[in-house]
Write an enzyme that holds these catalytic residues in place. Structure first.
Site, PDB file in Angstrom:
ATOM      1  N   LYS A 194       0.858  -1.184   0.000  1.00  0.00           N
ATOM      2  CA  LYS A 194       0.000   0.000   0.000  1.00  0.00           C
ATOM      3  C   LYS A 194       0.894   1.234   0.000  1.00  0.00           C
ATOM      4  O   LYS A 194       1.697   1.431   0.910  1.00  0.00           O
ATOM      5  CB  LYS A 194      -0.914  -0.004   1.229  1.00  0.00           C
ATOM      6  CG  LYS A 194      -1.778   1.240   1.299  1.00  0.00           C
ATOM      7  CD  LYS A 194      -2.816   1.160   2.398  1.00  0.00           C
ATOM      8  CE  LYS A 194      -3.621   2.448   2.455  1.00  0.00           C
ATOM      9  NZ  LYS A 194      -4.631   2.421   3.513  1.00  0.00           N
ATOM     10  N   LYS A 247      -2.110  -1.508  -3.927  1.00  0.00           N
ATOM     11  CA  LYS A 247      -2.975  -0.325  -3.864  1.00  0.00           C
ATOM     12  C   LYS A 247      -2.143   0.938  -3.914  1.00  0.00           C
ATOM     13  O   LYS A 247      -1.185   1.010  -3.149  1.00  0.00           O
ATOM     14  CB  LYS A 247      -3.766  -0.381  -2.559  1.00  0.00           C
ATOM     15  CG  LYS A 247      -4.659   0.791  -2.344  1.00  0.00           C
ATOM     16  CD  LYS A 247      -5.324   0.699  -1.014  1.00  0.00           C
ATOM     17  CE  LYS A 247      -6.056   2.013  -0.796  1.00  0.00           C
ATOM     18  NZ  LYS A 247      -6.409   2.225   0.549  1.00  0.00           N
TER      19      LYS A 247
HETATM   20  C1  PBG Z   1      -7.496   3.450   5.339  1.00  0.00           C
HETATM   21  C2  PBG Z   1      -7.731   3.326   3.890  1.00  0.00           C
HETATM   22  C3  PBG Z   1      -7.521   4.277   2.869  1.00  0.00           C
HETATM   23  C4  PBG Z   1      -8.023   3.714   1.703  1.00  0.00           C
HETATM   24  C5  PBG Z   1      -8.481   2.441   2.022  1.00  0.00           C
HETATM   25  N1  PBG Z   1      -8.271   2.215   3.372  1.00  0.00           N
HETATM   26  C6  PBG Z   1      -7.011   5.660   2.918  1.00  0.00           C
HETATM   27  C7  PBG Z   1      -5.667   5.971   3.373  1.00  0.00           C
HETATM   28  O1  PBG Z   1      -4.800   5.115   3.565  1.00  0.00           O
HETATM   29  O2  PBG Z   1      -5.461   7.179   3.566  1.00  0.00           O
HETATM   30  C8  PBG Z   1      -8.069   4.400   0.363  1.00  0.00           C
HETATM   31  C9  PBG Z   1      -9.101   3.901  -0.582  1.00  0.00           C
HETATM   32  C10 PBG Z   1      -9.375   4.782  -1.739  1.00  0.00           C
HETATM   33  O3  PBG Z   1      -8.729   5.807  -1.985  1.00  0.00           O
HETATM   34  O4  PBG Z   1     -10.304   4.423  -2.473  1.00  0.00           O
HETATM   35  N2  PBG Z   1      -6.203   3.249   5.788  1.00  0.00           N
END
Ligand code: PBG
Length: 326
Positions: A194, A247
C-alpha cells in the site's frame, strides 16, 4: 514473417476476437467498497465521489440489495463513527457502526461475502492509522488495537478482514488473535503493498479520515519503490495473509504483475477513489466514454495479474458485463 504472418487475421471480426481473448472480466471478480455512518435514514454524498454515498445501516441495506441483485459477490465496509478519540475506540467497539452493519447485512443477505476494512484512521482524532504520541505514529501499541478491531469484526460476522494500516507485524498479530478466539477459518486480505498515494484524496473526503497533521509517508510505501513491495508481500504471506493486495492500481500495474509472478498467490488490486474520480470527472465533461474506459481499466488489471478488483465502478461494471453477455 510477413506476408505469411498476419496478426490482423484474428482481429477481423467480433467472433474471432472473442474466441482468442486471453482475459475476461467477470462480475465474480468484483468487490464493492461501501461507507456506513451513524444515524437513521442517512444518505450523504461528497462532491469528489459521484454515485458513492455514506449510508446509515437502514439505507445501506437497500443499497446492498442492489449489489446482491447485480451478482456482485462481496462488499468491503468502512465506518464513519459518531465520535473519534485518541485510541480509535470506535473501531473495536462491539456496537460500532461497522459491527452493526455487518450484523444487519449478514442477517438479510447471508450469502454475500462481507469484508471489513481493519484500520484506525477513520476512528482516531488524529486521522492516522495507528496511535499517536508526541507527533509520531507508534507501531507496536497500534497492533493490539488493530487485532481487537479485526476480532470484533469477526465476532460481528465478517467473512474476511482486510488490514489497511501498514503497521509492521500486523498480519501476524491479527492472525494470532483470530486463531486464539476460534476464527482460524476467517481469511485475511492484506493491504500488503500500500503506497503513500495522492490518489486517496476523495476517499478521505467520504470516510472523513484525512490526517490532521503530517501525512502517511512514515508507514505507507514510497511510490518510487518496487523491490520493497515484494519484501512487504513476502512478510505478509509468512505472517498468514491469504490474499495480498496492491494499492492503488493504475500507477502500480508493474507491482501487480511482479507480485503475481513471484508469489502466485491470490492478488487483489484496489482501483482507488482518485482513479474513480478522474474517470467520473472526464465522463461528466463528455471527454471519454465511461463504459469503455472502465471496462478497459478493469480488464487491464486482470491482465496485469489481479484475481479480484476492489472498485467503486463495481455496480456499473456488473450491469455492463451482464449486457455484454445477453
Ligand atoms: C485506510 C484506507 C484508505 C483507503 C483504504 N483504506 C485511505 C488511506 O490510507 O489514507 C483508500 C481507498 C481509496 O482511496 O479508495 N487506511
Amino acid at each position: 514473417m510477413f506476408p505469411a504472418n498476419r496478426p490482423r487475421r484474428l482481429r477481423d471480426n467480433a467472433v474471432i476476437r472473442s474466441m482468442i481473448r486471453e482475459n475476461h472480466l467477470s462480475v465474480k471478480d468484483l468487490i464493492y467498497p461501501m461507507f456506513v455512518i451513524y444515524g437513521d435514514g442517512v444518505k450523504n454524498s461528497v462532491d469528489s465521489m459521484s454515485d458513492v454515498f455514506q449510508f446509515s445501516v437502514d439505507k445501506l441495506l437497500d443499497e446492498v440489495g442492489q449489489v446482491v441483485a447485480l451478482g456482485i459477490p462481496a462488499v468491503l465496509l468502512f465506518g464513519i463513527p459518531e465520535k473519534k478519540d485518541g485510541h480509535g475506540s470506535g473501531a473495536y467497539d462491539h456496537n460500532g457502526v461497522v459491527q452493526q452493519a455487518i450484523r444487519a447485512i449478514k442477517h438479510r443477505y447471508p450469502d454475500l461475502l462481507v469484508i471489513a476494512d481493519t484500520c484506525l484512521c477513520e476512528y482516531t482524532s488524529y486521522g492516522h492509522c495507528g496511535v499517536v504520541k508526541e507527533g509520531r505514529v507508534l507501531n507496536d501499541p497500534s497492533l493490539e488495537l488493530l487485532a481487537q478491531t479485526a476480532l470484533s469484526q469477526a465476532e460481528a460476522g465478517a467473512d474476511m478482514v482486510a488490514p489497511s494500516d501498514m503497521m509492521d507485524g500486523r498480519i501476524g498479530f491479527i492472525r494470532k488473535a483470530l486463531d486464539e478466539n476460534g476464527f482460524e477459518h476467517i481469511p485475511i486480505m492484506a493491504y500488503s503493498a500500500k503506497y503513500a498515494s495522492s490518489f486517496y484524496g476523495p476517499f478521505r473526503d467520504i470516510a472523513g479520515s484525512a490526517p490532521q497533521f503530517g501525512d502517511r509517508r512514515g508507514y505507507q510505501m514510497d511510490p518510487a519503490n518496487s523491490n520493497e513491495a515484494l519484501m512487504e508481500v513476502g512478510l505478509d504471506v509468512r505472517e498468514g495473509a491469504d490474499i495480498v493486495m496492491v494499492k492503488p492500481a493504475l500507477a502500480y500495474m508493474d507491482i501487480i504483475c511482479r507480485v503475481k509472478e513471484k508469489f502466485n498467490m491470490p492478488v487483489a488490486a484496489y482501483n482507488v477513489s482518485g482513479e474513480y474520480a478522474m474517470v467520473k470527472a472526464a465522463h461528466k465533461n463528455g471527454w471519454i466514454d465511461e463504459r469503455k474506459v472502465v471496462m478497459e481499466i478493469l480488464t487491464g488489471l486482470k491482465r496485469a495479474g489481479a484475481d479480484v478488483v476492489l472498485t467503486y465502478h463495481a455496480k456499473d461494471a456488473a450491469g455492463w458485463i451482464r449486457e455484454d453477455y445477453e
